[in-house]
Scaffold this active site. Sequence first.
Site, PDB file in Angstrom:
ATOM      1  N   GLY A 187      45.055 -13.052  16.634  1.00 53.69           N
ATOM      2  CA  GLY A 187      46.162 -13.958  16.953  1.00 53.69           C
ATOM      3  C   GLY A 187      47.473 -13.473  16.351  1.00 53.69           C
ATOM      4  O   GLY A 187      48.526 -13.502  17.011  1.00 53.69           O
ATOM      5  N   GLU A 205      46.804 -23.230  13.399  1.00 50.65           N
ATOM      6  CA  GLU A 205      45.588 -22.833  12.668  1.00 50.65           C
ATOM      7  C   GLU A 205      44.977 -24.068  12.023  1.00 50.65           C
ATOM      8  O   GLU A 205      45.663 -24.839  11.361  1.00 50.65           O
ATOM      9  CB  GLU A 205      45.951 -21.768  11.612  1.00 50.65           C
ATOM     10  CG  GLU A 205      44.886 -21.463  10.595  1.00 50.65           C
ATOM     11  CD  GLU A 205      43.559 -20.978  11.178  1.00 50.65           C
ATOM     12  OE1 GLU A 205      43.555 -20.013  11.962  1.00 50.65           O
ATOM     13  OE2 GLU A 205      42.507 -21.590  10.846  1.00 50.65           O
ATOM     14  N   VAL A 239      43.441 -28.264  17.025  1.00 48.65           N
ATOM     15  CA  VAL A 239      43.716 -28.343  18.466  1.00 48.65           C
ATOM     16  C   VAL A 239      42.538 -29.039  19.150  1.00 48.65           C
ATOM     17  O   VAL A 239      41.384 -28.656  18.959  1.00 48.65           O
ATOM     18  CB  VAL A 239      43.922 -26.924  19.053  1.00 48.65           C
ATOM     19  CG1 VAL A 239      44.020 -26.969  20.566  1.00 48.65           C
ATOM     20  CG2 VAL A 239      45.172 -26.297  18.448  1.00 48.65           C
ATOM     21  N   GLY A 269      38.127 -16.536  17.343  1.00 49.69           N
ATOM     22  CA  GLY A 269      36.928 -15.796  16.948  1.00 49.69           C
ATOM     23  C   GLY A 269      36.183 -15.268  18.162  1.00 49.69           C
ATOM     24  O   GLY A 269      36.624 -15.432  19.305  1.00 49.69           O
ATOM     25  N   ASP A 310      28.778  -5.871  16.886  1.00 49.94           N
ATOM     26  CA  ASP A 310      29.194  -7.275  16.960  1.00 49.94           C
ATOM     27  C   ASP A 310      28.053  -8.216  17.326  1.00 49.94           C
ATOM     28  O   ASP A 310      28.150  -9.422  17.091  1.00 49.94           O
ATOM     29  CB  ASP A 310      30.303  -7.445  18.018  1.00 49.94           C
ATOM     30  CG  ASP A 310      31.680  -7.059  17.502  1.00 49.94           C
ATOM     31  OD1 ASP A 310      31.774  -6.470  16.412  1.00 49.94           O
ATOM     32  OD2 ASP A 310      32.673  -7.352  18.211  1.00 49.94           O
ATOM     33  N   HIS A 442      54.329  13.453  -4.152  1.00 51.31           N
ATOM     34  CA  HIS A 442      55.554  12.667  -4.287  1.00 51.31           C
ATOM     35  C   HIS A 442      56.573  13.153  -3.267  1.00 51.31           C
ATOM     36  O   HIS A 442      56.724  14.353  -3.097  1.00 51.31           O
ATOM     37  CB  HIS A 442      56.118  12.818  -5.697  1.00 51.31           C
ATOM     38  CG  HIS A 442      57.423  12.116  -5.870  1.00 51.31           C
ATOM     39  ND1 HIS A 442      57.494  10.746  -6.003  1.00 51.31           N
ATOM     40  CD2 HIS A 442      58.701  12.577  -5.897  1.00 51.31           C
ATOM     41  CE1 HIS A 442      58.766  10.391  -6.102  1.00 51.31           C
ATOM     42  NE2 HIS A 442      59.527  11.490  -6.047  1.00 51.31           N
TER      43      HIS A 442
HETATM   44  C1  LIG Z   1      42.276  -7.850  20.817  1.00 48.39           C
HETATM   45  C2  LIG Z   1      41.289  -7.214  19.882  1.00 48.39           C
HETATM   46  C3  LIG Z   1      41.724  -6.338  18.918  1.00 48.39           C
HETATM   47  C4  LIG Z   1      40.822  -5.740  18.069  1.00 48.39           C
HETATM   48  N1  LIG Z   1      41.297  -4.874  17.130  1.00 48.39           N
HETATM   49  C5  LIG Z   1      40.440  -4.279  16.287  1.00 48.39           C
HETATM   50  C6  LIG Z   1      40.897  -3.336  15.342  1.00 48.39           C
HETATM   51  O1  LIG Z   1      42.095  -3.048  15.260  1.00 48.39           O
HETATM   52  N2  LIG Z   1      40.000  -2.746  14.543  1.00 48.39           N
HETATM   53  C7  LIG Z   1      38.656  -3.051  14.610  1.00 48.39           C
HETATM   54  O2  LIG Z   1      37.871  -2.474  13.843  1.00 48.39           O
HETATM   55  N3  LIG Z   1      38.186  -3.928  15.502  1.00 48.39           N
HETATM   56  C8  LIG Z   1      39.042  -4.544  16.346  1.00 48.39           C
HETATM   57  N4  LIG Z   1      38.562  -5.409  17.283  1.00 48.39           N
HETATM   58  C9  LIG Z   1      37.115  -5.696  17.297  1.00 48.39           C
HETATM   59  C10 LIG Z   1      36.341  -4.569  17.972  1.00 48.39           C
HETATM   60  O3  LIG Z   1      36.826  -4.403  19.274  1.00 48.39           O
HETATM   61  C11 LIG Z   1      34.863  -4.881  17.983  1.00 48.39           C
HETATM   62  O4  LIG Z   1      34.419  -5.176  16.679  1.00 48.39           O
HETATM   63  C12 LIG Z   1      34.072  -3.690  18.511  1.00 48.39           C
HETATM   64  O5  LIG Z   1      34.473  -3.359  19.811  1.00 48.39           O
HETATM   65  C13 LIG Z   1      32.570  -3.995  18.492  1.00 48.39           C
HETATM   66  O6  LIG Z   1      31.882  -2.891  18.976  1.00 48.39           O
HETATM   67  P1  LIG Z   1      30.453  -3.030  19.678  1.00 48.39           P
HETATM   68  O7  LIG Z   1      30.077  -1.654  20.069  1.00 48.39           O
HETATM   69  O8  LIG Z   1      29.537  -3.809  18.827  1.00 48.39           O
HETATM   70  O9  LIG Z   1      30.715  -3.952  20.965  1.00 48.39           O
HETATM   71  P2  LIG Z   1      31.748  -3.890  22.161  1.00 48.39           P
HETATM   72  O10 LIG Z   1      32.892  -3.022  21.879  1.00 48.39           O
HETATM   73  O11 LIG Z   1      32.010  -5.301  22.531  1.00 48.39           O
HETATM   74  O12 LIG Z   1      30.939  -3.164  23.313  1.00 48.39           O
HETATM   75  C14 LIG Z   1      29.833  -3.737  23.913  1.00 48.39           C
HETATM   76  C15 LIG Z   1      29.709  -3.177  25.317  1.00 48.39           C
HETATM   77  O13 LIG Z   1      28.487  -3.635  25.875  1.00 48.39           O
HETATM   78  C16 LIG Z   1      28.688  -3.932  27.255  1.00 48.39           C
HETATM   79  N5  LIG Z   1      27.641  -4.872  27.628  1.00 48.39           N
HETATM   80  C17 LIG Z   1      27.428  -6.132  27.173  1.00 48.39           C
HETATM   81  N6  LIG Z   1      26.311  -6.657  27.703  1.00 48.39           N
HETATM   82  C18 LIG Z   1      25.808  -5.688  28.523  1.00 48.39           C
HETATM   83  C19 LIG Z   1      24.659  -5.607  29.318  1.00 48.39           C
HETATM   84  N7  LIG Z   1      23.769  -6.608  29.368  1.00 48.39           N
HETATM   85  N8  LIG Z   1      24.441  -4.482  30.033  1.00 48.39           N
HETATM   86  C20 LIG Z   1      25.322  -3.440  29.970  1.00 48.39           C
HETATM   87  N9  LIG Z   1      26.407  -3.454  29.214  1.00 48.39           N
HETATM   88  C21 LIG Z   1      26.648  -4.566  28.482  1.00 48.39           C
HETATM   89  C22 LIG Z   1      30.085  -4.526  27.282  1.00 48.39           C
HETATM   90  O14 LIG Z   1      30.642  -4.401  28.577  1.00 48.39           O
HETATM   91  C23 LIG Z   1      30.802  -3.651  26.253  1.00 48.39           C
HETATM   92  O15 LIG Z   1      31.398  -2.534  26.854  1.00 48.39           O
HETATM   93  C24 LIG Z   1      39.437  -6.017  18.176  1.00 48.39           C
HETATM   94  C25 LIG Z   1      38.976  -6.885  19.165  1.00 48.39           C
HETATM   95  C26 LIG Z   1      39.891  -7.480  20.018  1.00 48.39           C
HETATM   96  C27 LIG Z   1      39.390  -8.395  21.081  1.00 48.39           C
END
Ligand SMILES: Cc1cc2nc3c(=O)[nH]c(=O)nc-3n(C[C@H](O)[C@H](O)[C@H](O)COP(=O)(O)OP(=O)(O)OC[C@H]3O[C@@H](n4cnc5c(N)ncnc54)[C@H](O)[C@@H]3O)c2cc1C
Length: 463
Positions: A187, A205, A239, A269, A310, A442
């Site tokens: 946010g 918030e 909210v 979240g 995640d 430095h």
């Molecule tokens: C706006 C925003 C900004 C962010 N900025 C940061 C940052 O600056 N630094 C940071 O560390 N983190 C950041 N994050 C968080 C970060 O993006 C996530 O923590 C990270 O992408 C998690 O990685 P992952 O591989 O677990 O899952 P994801 O990146 O979510 O990837 C999961 C993939 O699985 C695919 N999928 C899901 N279900 C299926 C299925 N059944 N079959 C086939 N494919 C599927 C999805 O399409 C997706 O491509 C940000 C998130 C957002 C939304």
Amino acid sequence: MSANQFDLVVLGAGPGGYQAALRGAQLGLHVACVEREPALGGTCLRIGCIPSKALLESSEKFAEARHALARHGIQTGPVELDLPAMLRHKDAVVAALTKGVEALFKKNRVTRFTGHARLAGPGRVVVENGAGATELTARHILIATGSKPAALPGVACDGERIGTSTEALSYPEVPKHLVVIGAGYIGLELGSVWRRLGAKVTVLEFLPRILPGMDGELAAEAQKLLTRQGLEFRLGARVTGATLTPGGCRVEIEGAEPVECDRVLVAVGRVPNTENLGLETVGLAPDEKGRIPVDEHFATRAPGIYAIGDVIGGPMLAHKAGEEGVACVERLVTGYGHVDYQTIPGVCYTEPEIASVGRTEEQLQAEQIAYRKGVFPFLANGRARSLGQTEGRVKVLADARTDRVLGVHILGPRAGELIAEAAAAMAFGASSEDLARVCHAHPTLAEALKEAALAVDGRALHI
Ligand SMILES: Cc1cc2nc3c(=O)[nH]c(=O)nc-3n(C[C@H](O)[C@H](O)[C@H](O)COP(=O)(O)OP(=O)(O)OC[C@H]3O[C@@H](n4cnc5c(N)ncnc54)[C@H](O)[C@@H]3O)c2cc1C
């Protein structure tokens, strides 16, 4: 081995999944990765870390050109925003990186399947797409399906005026008044982008503070600095609903007047992606928070099925997901793989940035660990002065008895880069004395970290 039989099938090509797939291939496994989106890279590359950072960089340059260059003796004349070009730049950065993952898959011979992946019993995965269903079999299956934005009761996202971070990465025009629900890092980052580009931004918030989980003192200081940039904060605001009106949107707040605006960003979240994943076919179920339960080696209760990123517990961060993916696969092949959860940095890329690694003062106090603290302000750092970015400070927290560094918290210019040194030091079990004895070039911003380490023992030189 038949065409659809693999050693490892990875579900999801986010930073967790794609890095696990690459590491598995490096270690000699026959690997497939299934991704339902046409582009690889997951939330992080497509609609998360990367596009948000591209917009943060671009909007920061815009703000700098308008407000900060004159201080350096640079007169620019009127500075105008070309939003379509800024969005095109962001899209080009995303395209280059997602194509990069595609190339890495090819180079490492990771077989890619496009479609929705579903478990279909032990060792079996079914991939469904417009062309039909394909069955894959594997010795090991790694679930890396990531997360999606959490919904807020009473707030119905229409995918346009009322939306999530995904929409906020591509608004076609600068909102007049953007209401951001949630003062977490997503946010605040996207609120900052649109504020810099000219929107009035109100952050609502529920908690009495911003950036829950980060160092309280620095979060409070960051709030002051962001307020000075024009973000309006309403803390303790619950909210209860958001609806479309003929003129825009109305956000309802418990016990207060509703707020009228033209766009709403819901950033309260994220929740794990486990729907239609076939978990029941292997006897698994998500926990009460929707996460897949795993042991310390990322193994689920179902033999041969693992989960990382995640979709399991812990901070929802790209680098945490990547570390877990690599550690999980290394353990499968070599018998050893490890993630040091004490040294995972977290960064909020506002201006100034806020970065943390290790424990906060609040956590140390709650755990009744005696600590000593060293603080050094960027105001006394030569490089920060030259940059004209003197806000913020570095805080080093060290064990009172052993001097081991327990946490480092930085609010200031390029804090996200500076935190890497602190994370490396902590990973090697450094004391504040160790950090203080390292010779820092430095003039650099990193000298502020050295001085904060010196300050733990009351012997900072430049303050
Ligand atoms: C706006 C925003 C900004 C962010 N900025 C940061 C940052 O600056 N630094 C940071 O560390 N983190 C950041 N994050 C968080 C970060 O993006 C996530 O923590 C990270 O992408 C998690 O990685 P992952 O591989 O677990 O899952 P994801 O990146 O979510 O990837 C999961 C993939 O699985 C695919 N999928 C899901 N279900 C299926 C299925 N059944 N079959 C086939 N494919 C599927 C999805 O399409 C997706 O491509 C940000 C998130 C957002 C939304």
